[in-house]
Write a protein that holds these residues in place. Structure first.
Motif, mmCIF file in Angstrom:
data_model
loop_
_atom_site.group_PDB
_atom_site.id
_atom_site.type_symbol
_atom_site.label_atom_id
_atom_site.label_comp_id
_atom_site.label_asym_id
_atom_site.label_seq_id
_atom_site.Cartn_x
_atom_site.Cartn_y
_atom_site.Cartn_z
ATOM 1 N N ARG A 101 5.036 -86.975 66.881
ATOM 2 C CA ARG A 101 5.946 -87.025 68.296
ATOM 3 C C ARG A 101 6.565 -84.847 68.617
ATOM 4 N NH1 ARG A 101 8.769 -91.717 65.852
ATOM 5 N NH2 ARG A 101 9.206 -93.514 67.404
ATOM 6 N N ALA A 102 7.271 -84.668 67.101
ATOM 7 C CA ALA A 102 6.471 -83.356 66.523
ATOM 8 C C ALA A 102 5.254 -82.047 67.289
ATOM 9 C CB ALA A 102 6.868 -82.255 66.195
ATOM 10 N N ASN A 103 3.755 -82.853 66.704
ATOM 11 C CA ASN A 103 3.146 -81.926 66.697
ATOM 12 C C ASN A 103 2.306 -82.810 68.826
ATOM 13 O OD1 ASN A 103 2.529 -80.951 64.743
ATOM 14 N ND2 ASN A 103 1.297 -83.287 64.038
ATOM 15 N N LEU A 104 3.055 -83.283 69.002
ATOM 16 C CA LEU A 104 2.749 -83.725 70.571
ATOM 17 C C LEU A 104 3.575 -82.502 70.996
ATOM 18 C CD1 LEU A 104 2.787 -86.997 71.077
ATOM 19 C CD2 LEU A 104 0.448 -86.079 71.187
ATOM 20 N N GLU A 105 5.230 -82.447 71.220
ATOM 21 C CA GLU A 105 5.596 -82.009 71.664
ATOM 22 C C GLU A 105 5.569 -79.932 71.513
ATOM 23 O OE1 GLU A 105 10.169 -80.711 71.687
ATOM 24 O OE2 GLU A 105 9.673 -82.115 70.600
ATOM 25 N N ARG A 106 4.784 -79.890 70.906
ATOM 26 C CA ARG A 106 4.190 -78.259 70.172
ATOM 27 C C ARG A 106 3.453 -77.669 70.577
ATOM 28 N NH1 ARG A 106 4.633 -79.903 64.463
ATOM 29 N NH2 ARG A 106 6.478 -78.405 64.765
ATOM 30 N N ASN A 107 1.938 -79.188 71.270
ATOM 31 C CA ASN A 107 0.981 -78.488 72.224
ATOM 32 C C ASN A 107 1.379 -79.018 73.912
ATOM 33 O OD1 ASN A 107 -1.093 -77.560 70.362
ATOM 34 N ND2 ASN A 107 -0.414 -79.599 69.227
ATOM 35 N N GLY A 108 3.027 -79.381 74.196
ATOM 36 C CA GLY A 108 2.637 -79.701 75.594
ATOM 37 C C GLY A 108 2.777 -80.612 76.171
ATOM 38 N N LEU A 109 2.609 -81.796 75.137
ATOM 39 C CA LEU A 109 2.243 -83.380 75.727
ATOM 40 C C LEU A 109 3.133 -83.981 75.750
ATOM 41 C CD1 LEU A 109 -1.196 -83.666 73.701
ATOM 42 C CD2 LEU A 109 -0.388 -83.351 76.314
ATOM 43 N N ASP A 110 2.796 -84.703 76.620
ATOM 44 C CA ASP A 110 4.619 -85.656 76.772
ATOM 45 C C ASP A 110 4.921 -86.301 75.391
ATOM 46 O OD1 ASP A 110 5.031 -84.143 79.165
ATOM 47 O OD2 ASP A 110 4.022 -86.162 80.348
ATOM 48 N N ALA A 111 6.316 -87.151 75.276
ATOM 49 C CA ALA A 111 5.770 -87.743 74.173
ATOM 50 C C ALA A 111 5.763 -89.525 73.801
ATOM 51 C CB ALA A 111 7.329 -87.894 73.919
ATOM 52 N N ASP A 112 4.944 -89.715 75.100
ATOM 53 C CA ASP A 112 4.601 -91.217 75.198
ATOM 54 C C ASP A 112 2.954 -91.135 75.498
ATOM 55 O OD1 ASP A 112 4.377 -89.891 77.966
ATOM 56 O OD2 ASP A 112 5.009 -91.573 79.025
#
Length: 400
Positions: A101-112
């Motif tokens: 979840r954190a890696n998706l967020e820090r790379n600009g991707l949605d949580a889903d």
């Protein structure tokens, strides 16, 4: 935080919980090898437009990279059902999912952008691409391949990856026995790929997990009771010596109290606390979904379906209400994947002190050489040896 270079750009990735002092990265050469293969496979890149499942992705590096790749896929090449366009990550680790979840967020991707499944969830009905990060536990791999096998088909692309020290003859035999013909790649930077071709002729037999065994006759209130172990959970075949010593040493307590089995594994310690004090409320906490399933099965088999207990997937006691626990029982791990460290134990001890009421107690069992008594004295201001043998020691610290 480190940056992983992929064919589609660099990614910022970190483990969870993020610790700037941790020298270990959130990916390794095996993850990089697999991602390169997907783009550079002889005959053309692997088609990722169907149902894509990633098993055993340790810190979300694979899922994040794949979600990034799919996010930039032209709309004309996406499947009709957009949900199929999101990778499914299947993980036994709460911490691994938090990292994803954190890696998706820090790379600009949605949580889903990635659908997060646990190893206990039902797999997708159809799997077109199955990517497997080989786990440390061969038993967990066996269980998961059995669970996924009915959902693959003859056209499913199956690729595994791991460091050469993680892939053994038994690993390849398992792929072949459960899914179909298997071969390996050459080693690159001490990493290797596994290629498997699912076939209808495979006679895989029944999934042998979970397994059960009876506890020995000298461990107090749980003597002779049945333990249920799902695949990948510590001490799958017999009670380990450290837990045996702790069970023999548990205090006789009465009255309403909140007991926490922290890092519960198969739950035998929390079960003992519940059976010895019928007024106790017991919370089982682990970051492994397989462990929590084992603890609940063990508890229900011996305490009854109606007995009160909570089973919580969590980062230790990080989110536990402070000052609400009366007793914390703990057999802390001292390694995570290939890293051996006391960081997890230290965080568990700190979390326990925050979670305990004044006068509450932390009971810890560990190898003598780990020196947990030093940390507990520093943190609690006190620590006593309750029991010991040549290898293990049971310690008690009180929150003053």
């Amino acid at each position: 935080m480190d940056r992983m270079t992929t064919a589609r750009g660099d990614l910022d990735l970190a483990r969870f919980p993020q610790d700037p002092r941790d020298p270990l990265r959130a990916w390794d050469a095996a993850d990089e090898y697999l991602l390169r293969h997907l783009d550079e496979r002889e005959g053309g890149p692997v088609d990722l437009s169907g149902s894509l499942v990633v098993l055993g992705d340790r810190w979300g590096a694979l899922a994040t990279a794949l979600a990034t790749a799919l996010a930039i896929t032209p709309a004309a090449h996406r499947p009709v059902h957009e949900s199929m366009h999101r990778p499914v990550q299947i993980s036994d680790s709460f911490l691994g999912q938090q990292a994803t979840r954190a890696n998706l967020e820090r790379n600009g991707l949605d949580a889903d952008a990635v659908r997060l499944h646990t190893t206990r969830d039902a797999p997708p009905d159809r799997i077109d691409v199955l990517l497997v990060r080989v786990p440390k536990s061969l038993a967990l791999l066996e269980d998961q391949l059995h669970r996924l096998a009915p959902h693959v088909h003859e056209g499913t692309v199956v690729v595994g990856t791991g460091m050469v020290t993680e892939i053994h003859t038994s690993t390849l035999t398992l792929f072949e026995r459960v899914l179909g013909p298997t071969r390996t790649s050459l080693a690159v930077r001490k990493a290797r790929l596994i290629f498997c071709s699912p076939g209808p002729e495979v006679s895989r037999g029944a999934n042998p997990w979970p397994r059960s065994y009876a506890l020995p006759a000298d461990v107090g209130v749980v003597s002779g009771l049945t333990v249920v172990n799902h695949a990948g959970v510590f001490s799958a075949e017999r009670l380990d010596a450290g837990t045996r010593l702790l069970l023999r040493s548990l205090p006789a307590r009465t009255g309403a109290e909140h007991v926490v089995d922290l890092g519960c594994g198969n739950g035998v310690v929390g079960l003992a606390a519940a059976l010895s004090n019928g007024e106790a409320e017991v919370t089982f906490i682990d970051e492994s979904y397989q462990a929590l399933a084992s603890a609940e099965a063990t508890f229900r088999a011996n305490a009854g379906a109606q007995a009160a207990a909570r089973f919580v997937a969590a980062d230790g006691l990080a989110d536990f209400p402070p000052g609400t626990a009366d007793l914390v029982l703990n057999n802390p791990p001292f390694h995570t994947h290939r890293g051996r460290t006391d960081a997890t134990a230290w965080r568990m001890f700190n979390g326990s002190r925050a979670a305990l009421r004044r006068g509450g107690e932390l009971w810890v069992v560990g190898n003598r050489h780990l020196g947990y008594h030093v940390k507990l004295r520093r943190l609690f201001g006190n620590c006593e040896i309750v029991a010991s043998d040549p290898k293990f020691v049971v310690l008690r610290a009180v929150k003053r």
